[in-house]
Design a protein around this motif. Structure first.
Motif, PDB file in Angstrom:
ATOM      1  N   ILE A 125      13.243  -4.778 -23.712  1.00 38.50           N
ATOM      2  CA  ILE A 125      12.666  -4.736 -22.368  1.00 38.50           C
ATOM      3  C   ILE A 125      13.761  -5.144 -21.394  1.00 38.50           C
ATOM      4  N   VAL A 126      14.143  -4.205 -20.537  1.00 36.87           N
ATOM      5  CA  VAL A 126      15.195  -4.487 -19.557  1.00 36.87           C
ATOM      6  C   VAL A 126      14.530  -5.062 -18.310  1.00 36.87           C
ATOM      7  N   VAL A 127      14.927  -6.284 -17.977  1.00 32.91           N
ATOM      8  CA  VAL A 127      14.328  -6.989 -16.837  1.00 32.91           C
ATOM      9  C   VAL A 127      15.342  -7.116 -15.705  1.00 32.91           C
ATOM     10  N   ASP A 128      16.564  -7.408 -16.073  1.00 31.36           N
ATOM     11  CA  ASP A 128      17.620  -7.712 -15.110  1.00 31.36           C
ATOM     12  C   ASP A 128      18.711  -6.653 -15.260  1.00 31.36           C
ATOM     13  N   PHE A 129      18.682  -5.682 -14.340  1.00 26.55           N
ATOM     14  CA  PHE A 129      19.576  -4.529 -14.484  1.00 26.55           C
ATOM     15  C   PHE A 129      20.874  -4.763 -13.717  1.00 26.55           C
ATOM     16  N   ASN A 130      21.734  -5.583 -14.297  1.00 24.26           N
ATOM     17  CA  ASN A 130      23.032  -5.807 -13.656  1.00 24.26           C
ATOM     18  C   ASN A 130      24.021  -4.764 -14.183  1.00 24.26           C
TER      19      ASN A 130
END
Ligand code: MN
Ligand code: MN
Length: 461
Positions: A125-130
């Motif tokens: 689950i990608v939450v923080d797309f830096n």
């Protein structure tokens, strides 16, 4: 000499049914039919169906919630899965803010390793797309993490914006990964939640009224449109209603590679369950919420017709007496989710009893198609020479009444208390080893292995 021979059963695959003996050596299926060679052990499956083990691609074990983790860890959760006839899960590994995807993955490996009793993979689950994450998406795909999930709801927590969604879809297309979306318009849902709370509507049933079908179908349509713009495949998790089904069908008519699952509870629960006496309805607080009987009927029809591809559990086991009580005075604080990892197969199988679809179609929805979509086929999801000997000996005539006291999860309730079912997993094999016998877990500690998954390639599904 074979390790094991399963004789006299009716072997059921998604594509066909045949009466054949299955020979197993070193955890693999090495022979189907033909002369029966000698074996160290023989199981007589007369009167039984032999199915490929269930593949559940939507579970949340040892997952964080409102300050605690789910009741089930990888030990109790996978024991429950096995007792229900599921031999493979793909669990959701959740990135925390500030974490790299690698760190998130390491964390999930630590949770599962030595505890899981069946084989497992992870979606991230990608939450923080830096910017680092964008690069990691490609690298992880090459290591067997070939699916990523994004939330379009829960602002301030997991929710991502459309920019992140479209960029992830574009990257996934390049690296052969499948993007899964929790499709709900988070801003609209938050607005309706606030409106209800301001009006003093704090009971569990307002959870359903704050997230009506259009909240889901709008996001479903948007996710499909973004996938279409970049030519990426997309998988809609926990589809609940006719409105969203219409959007999936419309996307397919335009040529979008959109697949979708529903979950067991949407086939059995309605929003009326959230209005049960007292605080009981909190048990049915999961997201998106249960809908109407009309939507239920539409989902069953969509399983029969092939419009929906799979049924997952979305097992997220909060205990009623402990976790769910957090929302006694405010439905928006009730931890979202319900258990169901053990009940999934038998409840979907009731569709066979009711004449809705064939036993082959049942196998396809709970095992073969999820294995195909998530890069595990034919190692999993099929009774084929060379496949892992993950098998379920299923008694189509066995009956039971579902009771919390007979289940193996660590939650303190089942949504299906008192429901009568026919058709049950009696014996379950994990790579040739009997881990469930006569519906009880007989395996040892751990024994489940991490599964590296293949890239998503529509042409080879
Ligand atoms: Mn979800
Ligand atoms: Mn979920």
């Amino acid at each position: 000499m074979l390790d094991l021979l399963i004789e006299n059963g009716l072997v059921v695959n998604a594509s066909n049914t045949s009466e054949a003996a299955i020979g197993i050596s070193n955890g693999k299926i090495v022979q189907i039919g033909g002369a029966s060679p000698e074996a160290r052990r023989t199981i007589d499956a007369a009167g039984m169906l032999v199915l490929p083990g269930g593949v559940d691609v939507h579970t949340h074990l040892d997952a964080p919630g409102a300050g605690f983790n789910t009741a089930d860890d990888f030990r109790s959760g996978t024991i429950a899965a096995a007792c229900g006839g599921t031999t493979t899960i793909v669990d959701f590994c959740q990135q925390a803010r500030g974490q790299t995807l690698r760190e998130a993955l390491d964390g999930w490996h630590a949770k599962a390793s030595g505890k899981a009793v069946i084989d497992y993979g992870f979606h991230i689950i990608v939450v923080d797309f830096n910017p680092g994450v964008e690069a990691e998406l490609g690298g992880l795909s090459r290591e067997g993490v070939t699916s990523f999930k994004l939330f379009m709801a829960y602002k301030g927590a997991q929710m991502v914006d459309d920019r992140t969604l479209v960029r992830t879809l574009a990257q996934a297309r390049r690296s052969g990964a499948l993007v899964m979306v929790h499709a709900e318009n988070g801003d609209a849902a938050d607005f309706l939640v606030e409106q209800n709370l301001e009006a003093g509507n704090t009971a569990p049933r307002y959870h359903a009224l704050s997230r009506p079908p259009r909240v889901e179908s709008e996001a479903t349509a948007r996710a499909i449109a973004l996938a279409e713009l970049v030519g990426a495949p997309i998988y809609i998790v926990h589809l609940t209603c006719q409105d969203s089904l219409d959007e999936v069908m419309a996307g397919r008519r335009r040529g979008v590679d959109v697949t979708a699952e529903t979950c067991t509870h949407y086939l059995y629960a309605t929003k009326d369950d959230l209005a049960r006496d007292g605080f009981e309805g909190a048990k049915w607080v999961f997201t998106p919420p249960a809908r109407t009987e009309q939507d239920q009927a539409a989902l069953w029809r969509a399983l029969s017709s092939g419009a929906l591809q799979a049924v997952s559990s979305d097992h997220a086991s909060w205990s009623f007496l402990k976790h769910k009580q957090l929302g006694r005075d405010d439905f928006s604080k009730i931890p979202n989710g319900a258990p169901g990892i053990e009940e999934r197969l038998t409840l979907v199988y009731q569709g066979v009893n009711e004449g809705r679809f064939s036993v082959n179609r049942f196998v396809e929805m709970v095992s073969t198609t999820p294995a195909r979509l998530f890069g595990l086929y034919p190692q999993k999801g099929s009774i084929t020479v060379g496949s892992d000997a993950d098998l379920v000996i299923w008694d189509p005539n066995a009956t039971a009444t579902i009771r919390q006291e007979n289940l193996h999860h660590a939650s303190d309730y089942t949504l299906y208390e008192g429901r009568k079912v026919r058709g049950l997993p009696m014996t379950v094999l994990r790579r040739g080893e009997v881990i469930v016998e006569n519906r009880e877990f007989v395996g040892g500690e751990g024994g489940g292995r991490y599964l590296q998954r293949k890239p998503y390639d529509r042409a080879r599904l």
